[in-house]
Design a protein around this motif. Structure first.
Motif, short mmCIF file in Angstrom:
data_model
loop_
_atom_site.label_atom_id
_atom_site.label_comp_id
_atom_site.label_asym_id
_atom_site.label_seq_id
_atom_site.Cartn_x
_atom_site.Cartn_y
_atom_site.Cartn_z
N LYS A 62 0.84 -1.21 0.00
CA LYS A 62 0.00 0.00 0.00
C LYS A 62 0.87 1.25 0.00
O LYS A 62 1.59 1.49 -0.93
CB LYS A 62 -0.98 -0.01 1.18
CG LYS A 62 -1.83 -1.27 1.24
CD LYS A 62 -2.72 -1.41 0.04
CE LYS A 62 -3.54 -2.69 0.13
NZ LYS A 62 -3.98 -3.17 -1.15
N LEU A 63 0.85 2.03 1.07
CA LEU A 63 1.55 3.31 1.09
C LEU A 63 3.05 3.19 1.37
O LEU A 63 3.80 4.13 1.15
CB LEU A 63 0.91 4.23 2.13
CG LEU A 63 -0.57 4.54 1.91
CD1 LEU A 63 -1.13 5.32 3.08
CD2 LEU A 63 -0.77 5.31 0.61
N LEU A 64 3.50 2.02 1.88
CA LEU A 64 4.89 1.88 2.29
C LEU A 64 5.84 1.54 1.15
O LEU A 64 6.90 2.14 1.01
CB LEU A 64 5.00 0.81 3.39
CG LEU A 64 4.26 1.14 4.69
CD1 LEU A 64 4.35 -0.02 5.65
CD2 LEU A 64 4.85 2.40 5.33
N ALA A 65 5.50 0.54 0.35
CA ALA A 65 6.38 0.12 -0.74
C ALA A 65 5.58 -0.58 -1.81
O ALA A 65 4.69 -1.37 -1.52
CB ALA A 65 7.47 -0.82 -0.20
N ARG A 66 5.92 -0.26 -3.05
CA ARG A 66 5.29 -0.91 -4.18
C ARG A 66 6.31 -0.95 -5.32
O ARG A 66 6.80 0.08 -5.74
CB ARG A 66 4.05 -0.13 -4.61
CG ARG A 66 3.31 -0.76 -5.78
CD ARG A 66 2.08 0.04 -6.13
NE ARG A 66 1.10 -0.08 -5.06
CZ ARG A 66 -0.01 0.66 -4.98
NH1 ARG A 66 -0.25 1.58 -5.88
NH2 ARG A 66 -0.85 0.48 -4.00
N PHE A 67 6.67 -2.17 -5.76
CA PHE A 67 7.62 -2.28 -6.86
C PHE A 67 7.54 -3.65 -7.51
O PHE A 67 7.01 -4.60 -6.95
CB PHE A 67 9.06 -2.01 -6.38
CG PHE A 67 9.58 -3.01 -5.38
CD1 PHE A 67 10.20 -4.20 -5.80
CD2 PHE A 67 9.47 -2.78 -4.02
CE1 PHE A 67 10.67 -5.11 -4.89
CE2 PHE A 67 9.95 -3.69 -3.10
CZ PHE A 67 10.56 -4.86 -3.53
N ASN A 68 8.08 -3.71 -8.73
CA ASN A 68 8.24 -4.96 -9.48
C ASN A 68 9.73 -5.16 -9.70
O ASN A 68 10.46 -4.20 -9.96
CB ASN A 68 7.54 -4.90 -10.83
CG ASN A 68 6.03 -4.79 -10.68
OD1 ASN A 68 5.44 -5.47 -9.86
ND2 ASN A 68 5.42 -3.93 -11.47
N LEU A 69 10.17 -6.40 -9.61
CA LEU A 69 11.57 -6.74 -9.82
C LEU A 69 11.64 -7.87 -10.84
O LEU A 69 10.96 -8.89 -10.68
CB LEU A 69 12.22 -7.17 -8.50
CG LEU A 69 13.72 -7.37 -8.49
CD1 LEU A 69 14.45 -6.07 -8.78
CD2 LEU A 69 14.17 -7.92 -7.14
N ASP A 70 12.42 -7.66 -11.88
CA ASP A 70 12.55 -8.64 -12.96
C ASP A 70 14.04 -8.94 -13.14
O ASP A 70 14.82 -8.06 -13.48
CB ASP A 70 11.95 -8.05 -14.24
CG ASP A 70 11.81 -9.08 -15.34
OD1 ASP A 70 12.38 -10.17 -15.23
OD2 ASP A 70 11.13 -8.78 -16.33
N ILE A 71 14.43 -10.20 -12.87
CA ILE A 71 15.83 -10.62 -12.96
C ILE A 71 15.94 -11.69 -14.03
O ILE A 71 15.16 -12.64 -14.04
CB ILE A 71 16.33 -11.19 -11.62
CG1 ILE A 71 16.18 -10.16 -10.50
CG2 ILE A 71 17.77 -11.68 -11.74
CD1 ILE A 71 16.41 -10.71 -9.11
N SER A 72 16.91 -11.54 -14.92
CA SER A 72 17.17 -12.55 -15.95
C SER A 72 18.67 -12.84 -15.97
O SER A 72 19.48 -11.91 -16.01
CB SER A 72 16.71 -12.05 -17.32
OG SER A 72 17.01 -13.00 -18.30
N CYS A 73 19.03 -14.13 -15.93
CA CYS A 73 20.44 -14.54 -15.95
C CYS A 73 20.65 -15.59 -17.01
O CYS A 73 19.88 -16.55 -17.10
CB CYS A 73 20.85 -15.14 -14.61
SG CYS A 73 20.55 -14.12 -13.19
N ASP A 74 21.71 -15.43 -17.80
CA ASP A 74 22.07 -16.41 -18.81
C ASP A 74 23.43 -17.01 -18.47
O ASP A 74 24.41 -16.27 -18.29
CB ASP A 74 22.13 -15.77 -20.20
CG ASP A 74 20.75 -15.36 -20.69
OD1 ASP A 74 19.83 -16.20 -20.64
OD2 ASP A 74 20.59 -14.19 -21.10
N PHE A 75 23.45 -18.34 -18.39
CA PHE A 75 24.69 -19.08 -18.13
C PHE A 75 25.03 -19.92 -19.34
O PHE A 75 24.14 -20.41 -20.04
CB PHE A 75 24.50 -20.01 -16.93
CG PHE A 75 24.38 -19.32 -15.62
CD1 PHE A 75 25.47 -19.19 -14.78
CD2 PHE A 75 23.16 -18.80 -15.20
CE1 PHE A 75 25.36 -18.56 -13.55
CE2 PHE A 75 23.04 -18.17 -13.98
CZ PHE A 75 24.13 -18.05 -13.14
N ASP A 76 26.34 -20.12 -19.56
CA ASP A 76 26.79 -21.06 -20.58
C ASP A 76 27.93 -21.86 -19.96
O ASP A 76 28.88 -21.28 -19.43
CB ASP A 76 27.29 -20.31 -21.82
CG ASP A 76 27.55 -21.25 -22.99
OD1 ASP A 76 26.99 -22.36 -23.01
OD2 ASP A 76 28.32 -20.87 -23.89
#
Length: 197
Positions: A62-76
């Motif tokens: 609500k009023l304290l925190a609002r966010f989206n987090l998108d993490i992408s990792c590529d390994f070979d």
């Protein structure tokens, strides 16, 4: 005719089973003060020597925190080639993008357009991997969201403590090699990421 049907069915089941072995998805709830405030979906896809990990989370307090987090990792061949983290909150100046890219004998880390160099030839383990494997005998792990290496301590009984900057600590809990909970230290108190499926 029956033989052909059974043969086709067997091949379909084999292919489905192979696909399941090479792709995993884990779902978690984020809880704070006994309320669900968000969720995390962690997905790992393996294709030969290549592996992609994506972690999507959203928090709404609500009023304290609002966010989206998108993490992408590529390994070979078990070496991190590239990671990208996007944190968006909808507020100006609060969004963050960090890209880590392997170069010849180092990694470039670009945080909101500011480039730095990480003098290491190979990143083998990252925090995102902890959603898919218990980090046995790992003491140093790369944080995609911070662009630095962090210390990881085994506490025994499937518990691991990740030491964050500013003295904060997250504790990862595993049961039979599967991540079931993360205790997250934050300014307002502890939040919990709990596996639901």
């Amino acid at each position: 005719m029956k033989g052909a049907i059974w043969s086709t069915l067997f091949i379909c089941l084999f292919m489905l089973n192979s696909a399941l072995l090479h792709a995993q998805t884990h779902n978690y709830e984020i809880r704070f003060s006994n309320h669900v405030i968000g969720n995390v979906t962690a997905h790992c896809k393996v294709n030969g020597a290549a592996r992609n990990i994506s972690i999507k989370s959203n928090v709404d307090m609500k009023l304290l925190a609002r966010f989206n987090l998108d993490i992408s990792c590529d390994f070979d061949n078990n070496i991190l080639i590239r990671s990208k983290v996007i944190k968006s909150s909808g507020k100006d100046g609060d969004n963050k993008t960090i890209i880590t890219q392997r170069e010849a004998k180092s990694y470039s880390v670009v945080l909101n357009g500011q480039k730095s160099v990480l003098n290491t030839a190979e990143i083998i383990h990252s925090v995102g991997e902890m959603y898919f494997m218990e980090p046995r005998q790992i003491t140093k792990i790369f944080s995609e969201t911070l662009g630095v290496f962090l210390t990881l301590n085994s506490l025994g009984n499937g518990l691991y403590e990740l030491l964050l900057p500013e003295g904060k600590k997250n504790v990862y809990k595993y049961e039979k090699g599967t991540l079931v909970q993360v205790e997250v230290s934050q300014t307002l108190g502890k939040a919990y990421i709990i596996r639901v499926s």
